[in-house]
Design a protein around this motif. Structure first.
Motif, PDB file in Angstrom:
ATOM      1  N   VAL A 130       0.833  -1.369  -0.003  1.00  0.00           N
ATOM      2  CA  VAL A 130       0.058  -0.100   0.030  1.00  0.00           C
ATOM      3  C   VAL A 130       1.027   1.380  -0.012  1.00  0.00           C
ATOM      4  O   VAL A 130       0.748   2.252  -0.673  1.00  0.00           O
ATOM      5  CB  VAL A 130      -0.991  -0.033   1.131  1.00  0.00           C
ATOM      6  N   ASN A 131       1.987   1.155   0.658  1.00  0.00           N
ATOM      7  CA  ASN A 131       2.884   2.407   0.828  1.00  0.00           C
ATOM      8  C   ASN A 131       3.566   2.623  -0.520  1.00  0.00           C
ATOM      9  O   ASN A 131       3.701   3.644  -0.897  1.00  0.00           O
ATOM     10  CB  ASN A 131       3.878   2.261   1.795  1.00  0.00           C
ATOM     11  N   GLY A 132       3.824   1.589  -1.171  1.00  0.00           N
ATOM     12  CA  GLY A 132       4.509   1.769  -2.455  1.00  0.00           C
ATOM     13  C   GLY A 132       3.424   2.260  -3.541  1.00  0.00           C
ATOM     14  O   GLY A 132       3.656   3.185  -4.314  1.00  0.00           O
ATOM     15  N   LEU A 133       2.289   1.811  -3.558  1.00  0.00           N
ATOM     16  CA  LEU A 133       1.261   2.370  -4.324  1.00  0.00           C
ATOM     17  C   LEU A 133       0.659   3.528  -4.029  1.00  0.00           C
ATOM     18  O   LEU A 133       0.439   4.445  -5.297  1.00  0.00           O
ATOM     19  CB  LEU A 133      -0.172   1.068  -4.251  1.00  0.00           C
ATOM     20  N   SER A 134       0.724   3.890  -2.889  1.00  0.00           N
ATOM     21  CA  SER A 134       0.075   5.317  -2.740  1.00  0.00           C
ATOM     22  C   SER A 134       1.314   6.365  -3.158  1.00  0.00           C
ATOM     23  O   SER A 134       0.978   7.504  -3.596  1.00  0.00           O
ATOM     24  CB  SER A 134       0.084   5.639  -1.070  1.00  0.00           C
ATOM     25  N   ALA A 135       2.529   6.110  -3.325  1.00  0.00           N
ATOM     26  CA  ALA A 135       3.646   6.731  -3.700  1.00  0.00           C
ATOM     27  C   ALA A 135       3.615   7.088  -5.149  1.00  0.00           C
ATOM     28  O   ALA A 135       3.863   8.065  -5.542  1.00  0.00           O
ATOM     29  CB  ALA A 135       5.000   6.213  -3.232  1.00  0.00           C
ATOM     30  N   LEU A 136       2.837   6.043  -5.787  1.00  0.00           N
ATOM     31  CA  LEU A 136       2.625   6.169  -7.146  1.00  0.00           C
ATOM     32  C   LEU A 136       1.660   7.134  -7.631  1.00  0.00           C
ATOM     33  O   LEU A 136       1.623   7.825  -8.712  1.00  0.00           O
ATOM     34  CB  LEU A 136       2.128   5.080  -7.852  1.00  0.00           C
ATOM     35  N   ASP A 137       0.677   7.738  -6.700  1.00  0.00           N
ATOM     36  CA  ASP A 137      -0.239   8.628  -6.613  1.00  0.00           C
ATOM     37  C   ASP A 137      -1.071   8.697  -7.879  1.00  0.00           C
ATOM     38  O   ASP A 137      -1.494   9.507  -8.641  1.00  0.00           O
ATOM     39  CB  ASP A 137       0.311   9.948  -6.724  1.00  0.00           C
ATOM     40  N   ALA A 138      -1.321   7.248  -8.353  1.00  0.00           N
ATOM     41  CA  ALA A 138      -2.232   7.004  -9.608  1.00  0.00           C
ATOM     42  C   ALA A 138      -3.784   6.560  -9.114  1.00  0.00           C
ATOM     43  O   ALA A 138      -4.560   6.585  -9.933  1.00  0.00           O
ATOM     44  CB  ALA A 138      -1.565   5.935 -10.241  1.00  0.00           C
ATOM     45  N   PHE A 139      -3.961   6.236  -7.621  1.00  0.00           N
ATOM     46  CA  PHE A 139      -5.252   5.795  -7.544  1.00  0.00           C
ATOM     47  C   PHE A 139      -5.679   6.396  -6.167  1.00  0.00           C
ATOM     48  O   PHE A 139      -4.882   6.769  -5.175  1.00  0.00           O
ATOM     49  CB  PHE A 139      -5.004   4.223  -7.317  1.00  0.00           C
ATOM     50  N   ASP A 140      -6.978   6.072  -5.783  1.00  0.00           N
ATOM     51  CA  ASP A 140      -7.357   6.247  -4.340  1.00  0.00           C
ATOM     52  C   ASP A 140      -7.600   4.921  -3.777  1.00  0.00           C
ATOM     53  O   ASP A 140      -8.106   3.853  -4.439  1.00  0.00           O
ATOM     54  CB  ASP A 140      -8.882   6.989  -4.467  1.00  0.00           C
ATOM     55  N   LEU A 141      -6.808   4.804  -2.733  1.00  0.00           N
ATOM     56  CA  LEU A 141      -6.616   3.603  -2.133  1.00  0.00           C
ATOM     57  C   LEU A 141      -7.742   3.393  -0.726  1.00  0.00           C
ATOM     58  O   LEU A 141      -7.536   4.398   0.274  1.00  0.00           O
ATOM     59  CB  LEU A 141      -5.183   3.315  -1.598  1.00  0.00           C
ATOM     60  N   ARG A 142      -8.433   2.636  -0.722  1.00  0.00           N
ATOM     61  CA  ARG A 142      -9.432   2.406   0.564  1.00  0.00           C
ATOM     62  C   ARG A 142      -8.939   1.189   1.223  1.00  0.00           C
ATOM     63  O   ARG A 142      -9.058   0.152   0.629  1.00  0.00           O
ATOM     64  CB  ARG A 142     -10.948   2.373   0.107  1.00  0.00           C
ATOM     65  N   LEU A 143      -8.825   1.254   2.472  1.00  0.00           N
ATOM     66  CA  LEU A 143      -8.192   0.008   3.217  1.00  0.00           C
ATOM     67  C   LEU A 143      -9.394  -0.421   4.161  1.00  0.00           C
ATOM     68  O   LEU A 143      -9.917   0.370   5.217  1.00  0.00           O
ATOM     69  CB  LEU A 143      -6.983   0.509   4.336  1.00  0.00           C
ATOM     70  N   TYR A 144     -10.008  -1.558   3.752  1.00  0.00           N
ATOM     71  CA  TYR A 144     -11.100  -2.021   4.457  1.00  0.00           C
ATOM     72  C   TYR A 144     -10.751  -3.065   5.708  1.00  0.00           C
ATOM     73  O   TYR A 144     -10.307  -4.165   5.385  1.00  0.00           O
ATOM     74  CB  TYR A 144     -12.203  -2.766   3.509  1.00  0.00           C
ATOM     75  N   ALA A 145     -10.993  -2.623   6.922  1.00  0.00           N
ATOM     76  CA  ALA A 145     -10.541  -3.392   7.918  1.00  0.00           C
ATOM     77  C   ALA A 145     -11.810  -3.545   9.011  1.00  0.00           C
ATOM     78  O   ALA A 145     -12.513  -2.770   9.191  1.00  0.00           O
ATOM     79  CB  ALA A 145      -9.446  -2.767   8.974  1.00  0.00           C
ATOM     80  N   PRO A 146     -11.967  -4.649   9.682  1.00  0.00           N
ATOM     81  CA  PRO A 146     -13.034  -4.859  10.710  1.00  0.00           C
ATOM     82  C   PRO A 146     -13.104  -4.047  11.764  1.00  0.00           C
ATOM     83  O   PRO A 146     -14.122  -3.635  12.288  1.00  0.00           O
ATOM     84  CB  PRO A 146     -12.932  -6.472  11.108  1.00  0.00           C
ATOM     85  N   ASP A 147     -11.915  -3.461  12.157  1.00  0.00           N
ATOM     86  CA  ASP A 147     -11.847  -2.420  13.218  1.00  0.00           C
ATOM     87  C   ASP A 147     -10.448  -1.732  13.184  1.00  0.00           C
ATOM     88  O   ASP A 147      -9.768  -1.970  12.019  1.00  0.00           O
ATOM     89  CB  ASP A 147     -11.748  -2.955  14.405  1.00  0.00           C
ATOM     90  N   GLU A 148     -10.110  -0.897  13.955  1.00  0.00           N
ATOM     91  CA  GLU A 148      -8.853  -0.183  13.736  1.00  0.00           C
ATOM     92  C   GLU A 148      -7.717  -0.799  14.287  1.00  0.00           C
ATOM     93  O   GLU A 148      -6.392  -0.543  13.771  1.00  0.00           O
ATOM     94  CB  GLU A 148      -8.893   1.153  14.715  1.00  0.00           C
ATOM     95  N   GLY A 149      -7.855  -1.981  14.690  1.00  0.00           N
ATOM     96  CA  GLY A 149      -6.718  -2.969  14.967  1.00  0.00           C
ATOM     97  C   GLY A 149      -5.602  -2.099  16.068  1.00  0.00           C
ATOM     98  O   GLY A 149      -6.062  -1.353  16.952  1.00  0.00           O
ATOM     99  N   MET A 150      -4.337  -2.163  15.796  1.00  0.00           N
ATOM    100  CA  MET A 150      -3.373  -1.674  16.664  1.00  0.00           C
ATOM    101  C   MET A 150      -2.653  -0.534  15.869  1.00  0.00           C
ATOM    102  O   MET A 150      -2.146  -0.430  14.889  1.00  0.00           O
ATOM    103  CB  MET A 150      -2.133  -2.596  16.745  1.00  0.00           C
ATOM    104  N   VAL A 151      -2.726   0.560  16.631  1.00  0.00           N
ATOM    105  CA  VAL A 151      -2.181   2.049  16.378  1.00  0.00           C
ATOM    106  C   VAL A 151      -0.836   1.890  15.607  1.00  0.00           C
ATOM    107  O   VAL A 151      -0.500   2.437  14.887  1.00  0.00           O
ATOM    108  CB  VAL A 151      -2.346   2.886  17.276  1.00  0.00           C
ATOM    109  N   GLN A 152       0.041   0.984  16.386  1.00  0.00           N
ATOM    110  CA  GLN A 152       1.318   0.980  15.970  1.00  0.00           C
ATOM    111  C   GLN A 152       1.531   0.346  14.811  1.00  0.00           C
ATOM    112  O   GLN A 152       2.585   0.674  13.774  1.00  0.00           O
ATOM    113  CB  GLN A 152       2.310   0.255  16.955  1.00  0.00           C
ATOM    114  N   LEU A 153       0.588  -0.456  13.905  1.00  0.00           N
ATOM    115  CA  LEU A 153       0.486  -1.114  12.736  1.00  0.00           C
ATOM    116  C   LEU A 153      -0.149  -0.292  11.732  1.00  0.00           C
ATOM    117  O   LEU A 153       0.447   0.211  10.759  1.00  0.00           O
ATOM    118  CB  LEU A 153      -0.019  -2.466  12.866  1.00  0.00           C
ATOM    119  N   ARG A 154      -1.206   0.395  12.190  1.00  0.00           N
ATOM    120  CA  ARG A 154      -1.865   1.418  11.291  1.00  0.00           C
ATOM    121  C   ARG A 154      -1.192   2.521  11.013  1.00  0.00           C
ATOM    122  O   ARG A 154      -0.993   2.950   9.917  1.00  0.00           O
ATOM    123  CB  ARG A 154      -3.213   1.850  11.945  1.00  0.00           C
TER     124      ARG A 154
END
Length: 378
Positions: free
Chosen positions: A29-53
Motif C-alpha cells: 500500500v505504501n508503494g502504491l500510494s507513492a505512485l499517486d495513481a489511485f485512491d486507495l481504500r483500506l477495509y478493516a473490521p476495526d482499527e486494530g493496533m495503532v502501531q501497525l496502522r
C-alpha cells in the motif's frame, strides 16, 4: 466519485498482523500510494493496533474504512466474508484486492473486479502442520476464491506451481509478483540504536540470527542442533512468535545445556528488528516449506549472508550466493554457517552479489506491477 480509479483492499492483516501478511500489505500500500495513481481504500473490521496502522504513510490518496454496522466479532467476520460487498459498491470501488488469499462472497456477481494474492498453499501441500478442521476451512476458502477472482497473484514461482497444480488453475490466470521488504530494512541503523538494542536484549558478542514464528514447520531446532558443530563463541538468537513448538526447542536447549548459547526473543518491536539483523554474523532460515521467505530479503538488505533450506521457494528469495542445505542435516547447516561467519573467505562477495540479486524485489517494481494489473481489469 473521484476521477481516479478507486482500489479497495482487505486490510484486516494490515492493522492486526505485525509481520508476514501484515507487512506484505503495508509495504504494498505504501508503494502504491507513492505512485499517486489511485485512491486507495483500506477495509478493516476495526482499527486494530495503532502501531501497525501508523506504518501506513499518511497520504491524501489513502483512507481506512470500517464496517458501518457490525460491532461484534461475529458481525465483523460476516462483514469481511460477504457483507462488505454492499459497502464497496456504495463507495464506488472498482477493483478489490484480497491481500491474504481471500475474497468476499458475491464480489464477482456485484460487478466489482477483483485481484487476490495467494502467499502459499502449505495447508494443502503439508496438512500435517494444521489441524484437520482448519485444513478443510482453508481449502474451501481457496476454491471459492478461485471462483470469485478475476486475477490471481502468486508471490513466488513455487506458489504459482502449487496454485496451478492443487487448484487446477490455468497458468495464464496467475501472475507472479514478488514481494519486497519494508523500507526500514534498507536503512542502516544508527550507532545509538545498535547499542540500545544490544543492551536491551543482552545480546551475545557473536551470534547467528533466525527470525520467524517458532513453529514446527519453521524447523529452527535444526539451527540449534547445528551449534554442536560450531565454535563455542557462536550463539543463536531466535526472534519470533511463541508456539507449543517453542517448548520443544526450550527442552532441547536445557537437556543439552545450551542455555548460554541459545536466546529466544518474543514480542520484539518492529523498530528493533533492523538492529538485531545488523549485529548478527549471518542469518539462518531452516524452514521446511514457505511461500516466499521475506526475512531472507530483510537479512540480505541489511548486509547479512544467508543459510536456508531446500525443498520450497527459499532459493528464489535468497538467490545463488546464499547457501542451502537439507532441513534434516544439522552438520550441513553448521558447515554452511561456518562458510559465512565473519572472517570467512568470500563472505563479503556473497553479501554484495546477494544484495544485487534482491534488487528485483524492490517495492517500486511490485507496486507498478500491481498498478498495471488493476488497470488491465478495466
Amino acid at each position: 466519485m473521484s476521477e481516479r480509479m478507486i482500489i479497495g483492499f482487505d486490510a484486516k492483516r494490515i492493522v492486526r498482523n505485525g509481520t508476514g501478511l501484515g507487512s506484505y500489505g503495508r509495504t504494498l500500500v505504501n508503494g502504491l500510494s507513492a505512485l499517486d495513481a489511485f485512491d486507495l481504500r483500506l477495509y478493516a473490521p476495526d482499527e486494530g493496533m495503532v502501531q501497525l496502522r501508523s506504518q501506513i504513510v499518511g497520504r491524501p490518496n489513502v483512507s481506512f474504512c470500517y464496517p458501518r454496522h457490525a460491532r461484534t466479532a461475529l458481525g465483523k467476520a460476516m462483514w469481511r466474508s460477504g457483507g462488505i460487498v454492499k459497502q464497496l459498491q456504495k463507495d464506488g470501488v472498482q477493483v478489490y484486492h484480497g491481500l491474504s488469499g481471500e475474497l468476499p462472497r458475491g464480489i464477482r456477481e456485484a460487478g466489482i473486479r477483483s485481484v487476490v494474492t495467494i502467499h502459499d498453499l502449505i495447508f494443502m501441500r503439508h496438512p500435517e502442520y494444521y489441524n484437520r478442521a482448519d485444513v478443510k476451512i482453508y481449502t474451501q476458502k481457496f476454491f471459492k476464491t478461485l471462483e470469485e477472482a478475476d486475477r490471481i497473484v502468486a508471490i513466488s514461482e513455487c506458489t504459482r506451481r502449487d496454485i496451478c497444480e492443487l487448484g487446477q488453475v490455468d497458468r495464464s490466470r496467475v501472475d507472479l509478483v514478488y514481494q519486497s521488504c519494508a523500507l526500514r530494512f534498507t536503512e542502516e541503523p544508527t550507532a545509538t540504536k545498535l547499542w540500545e538494542v544490544r543492551e536491551k536484549y543482552v545480546l551475545p558478542d557473536r551470534y547467528v540470527l533466525s527470525v520467524g514464528s517458532i513453529e514446527e514447520r519453521k524447523n529452527v531446532l535444526l539451527a540449534v542442533r547445528a551449534l554442536h558443530h560450531l565454535p563455542d563463541d557462536v550463539s543463536l538468537v531466535i526472534v519470533g512468535r511463541q508456539t507449543p513448538y517453542s517448548d520443544q526447542v526450550h527442552d532441547y536447549v536445557l537437556e543439552h545445556r545450551m542455555h548460554s548459547r541459545v536466546q529466544m526473543l518474543h514480542g520484539v518491536p518492529d523498530d528493533d528488528l533492523p538492529a538485531l539483523y545488523r549485529m548478527a554474523d549471518c542469518f539462518v532460515y531452516p524452514s521446511r516449506y514457505e511461500g516466499f521467505g521475506i526475512p531472507i530479503i530483510e537479512a540480505i538488505s541489511l548486509g547479512l549472508p544467508v543459510v536456508a533450506c531446500t525443498g520450497s521457494c527459499l532459493e528464489e528469495a535468497g538467490g545463488p550466493d546464499s547457501l542451502y542445505v537439507s532441513p534434516d542435516d544439522p552438520e550441513a547447516m553448521a558447515h554452511a554457517i561456518a562458510q559465512v561467519l565473519y572472517g570467512a573467505e568470500g563472505r563479503q562477495q556473497r553479501i554484495d552479489r546477494s544484495r544485487q540479486y534482491i534488487r528485483r524485489f524492490e517495492n517500486t517494481s511490485a507496486a507498478q506491477r500491481f498498478a498495471d494489473i488493476y488497470q488491465s481489469l478495466l
